[in-house]
Design an enzyme around this catalytic site. Structure first.
Site: not given
Length: 406
Positions: A146-147, A149, A181, A264, A390
């Protein structure tokens, strides 16, 4: 809430246990020195995406054979339709399957492709995209990363700056992704790129599928606090990505990404890992004593067990919502938040039992192979992997409790 198996679920659970006992490759054994990739469904000593390229022929062959026998049943992608290589299982059957795999300490296969990208393509992909990408995932032949961030765009993902400029039948992509990851082991990436720089930040993003062999795509592993390399950074330098690899409409990628993140897993992997860790800890203290502060340690272990059962019930609640046709929303954030903070509390409880021995990193000759020392380092990242604490609290507050944003 009552969570006992129905007779059908109990029969399926027995079927899964028998299958694992009979079909898991005998030569595919845990690597006691390996660090796992920090994902909740990792099993200590195994790392399937890495194992399939291992220089050890037994490990490499075992990883590929295990994927093949799971694929025979459609159990790599159990909830997918059979036409794409799935098994058409119910949500509860899928839950039972992964629970039993974790309890047997055998690795699941193809996590990000199977559980994030696949369901997203089933909902938003074209017929051509489904035909090209879903069967190889279901066979364990193609892995994904997964790209999302970027440096400076983690929690505030919509501020991402990787650009994609349309040039005929291609997008020309430039920028950087980080904390990807197992990106260095992936065959393909699904990435978010900015295609309308002047648009409001959530509305100028596009969702692309990227072959990692594309010229202009460079992937470099990142070493973490343990000395392991579970992450990578990805650089795009004039990488030309075909327009046919766009999922959904241009500039609507944010909404596609939110669909992906809603898939998820329910959290059963973390629950079973914590349960097994606590069981080993209790066996150790029964055999060796609790140290000078017995009452405090006993109390802390009891609290961890209670919290672990809460996490299990959260996972069952999430899968029950899926079984009714719902898509997990804020429930995924509840699971993520509670599980992440519990990972850190379990690590602290375990290291307290070992006192000065908890400072020893080398697994050889150490009590429980220094498992809780390593868990303490693993858990450092728990409260920002997959979204910071958060962010999770904000999601729970606004989407779950209906509180105002300000």
């Amino acid at each position: 809430m009552h969570w006992d198996d129905t007779s059908e679920q109990a029969a399926f659970r027995d079927e899964v246990r028998t299958f694992i006992a009979e079909r898991f490759p005998a030569g595919y054994r845990p690597d006691p020195a390996a660090e796992h990739s920090l994902e909740p469904e990792d099993v200590w000593g195994y790392n399937w995406p890495v194992d399939r390229f291992s220089p050890d022929p037994d490990r490499r062959d075992g990883a590929r054979r295990w994927a093949a026998v799971l694929a025979e049943r459609g159990w790599i992608t159990p909830h997918w339709p059979k036409e794409f290589g799935g098994a058409g299982l119910s949500s509860f059957e899928e839950f039972v399957l992964h629970e039993e795999m974790m309890r047997a300490r055998v690795p699941t296969v193809n996590g990000i492709g199977a559980f994030l990208l696949g369901p997203t393509l089933l909902e938003h992909g074209t017929a051509e995209q489904k035909a090209e990408h879903l069967p190889p995932i279901a066979r364990g032949e193609r892995t994904w990363a997964q790209g999302f961030s970027e440096p400076g765009s983690g929690s505030d993902l919509a501020s991402l700056r990787t650009t994609a400029v349309r040039d005929g039948d291609h997008y020309v992509v430039n920028g950087q992704k980080v904390w990807t990851s197992l990106g260095q082991y992936a065959d393909w990436l699904f990435v978010l790129v900015r295609t309308a720089p002047e648009a409001p930040k959530h509305r100028g993003i596009t969702f692309l599928l990227v072959d990692t062999a594309t010229p202009g795509v460079t992937i470099r592993p990142i070493e973490d606090i343990r000395g392991a390399t579970p992450f990578a950074e990805v650089f795009f330098s004039d990488a030309r990505i075909p327009v046919r690899n766009r999922v959904g409409d241009e500039n609507r990628g944010w909404y596609i990404a939110m669909t992906a993140l809603s898939f998820e897993r329910a959290g059963i992997g973390a629950t079973v890992k914590f349960e097994q860790a606590l069981k080993r800890l209790v066996e150790h203290v029964r055999a060796n004593g609790l140290g000078p502060d017995k009452a405090a340690v006993r109390h802390e272990i009891a609290r961890r067990y209670t919290e672990m059962r809460v996490l299990y019930n959260l996972a069952r609640h999430t899968v029950s919502e899926q079984a009714k046709g719902g898509v997990p929303g804020y429930e995924a954030s509840v699971n993520q938040l509670f599980g992440a903070e519990l990972a850190q509390r379990i690590a602290r409880t375990g290291t307290a039992v070992f006192g000065q021995d908890a400072r020893r990193w080398d697994r050889t000759g150490q009590p429980l192979a220094a498992a809780f020392t390593h868990l303490k380092f693993d858990a450092v990242a728990a409260t920002f992997l997959g979204g910071t604490t958060e962010i999770q609290r904000n999601v729970i507050a606004t989407r779950g409790l209906g509180l105002p944003r300000s």
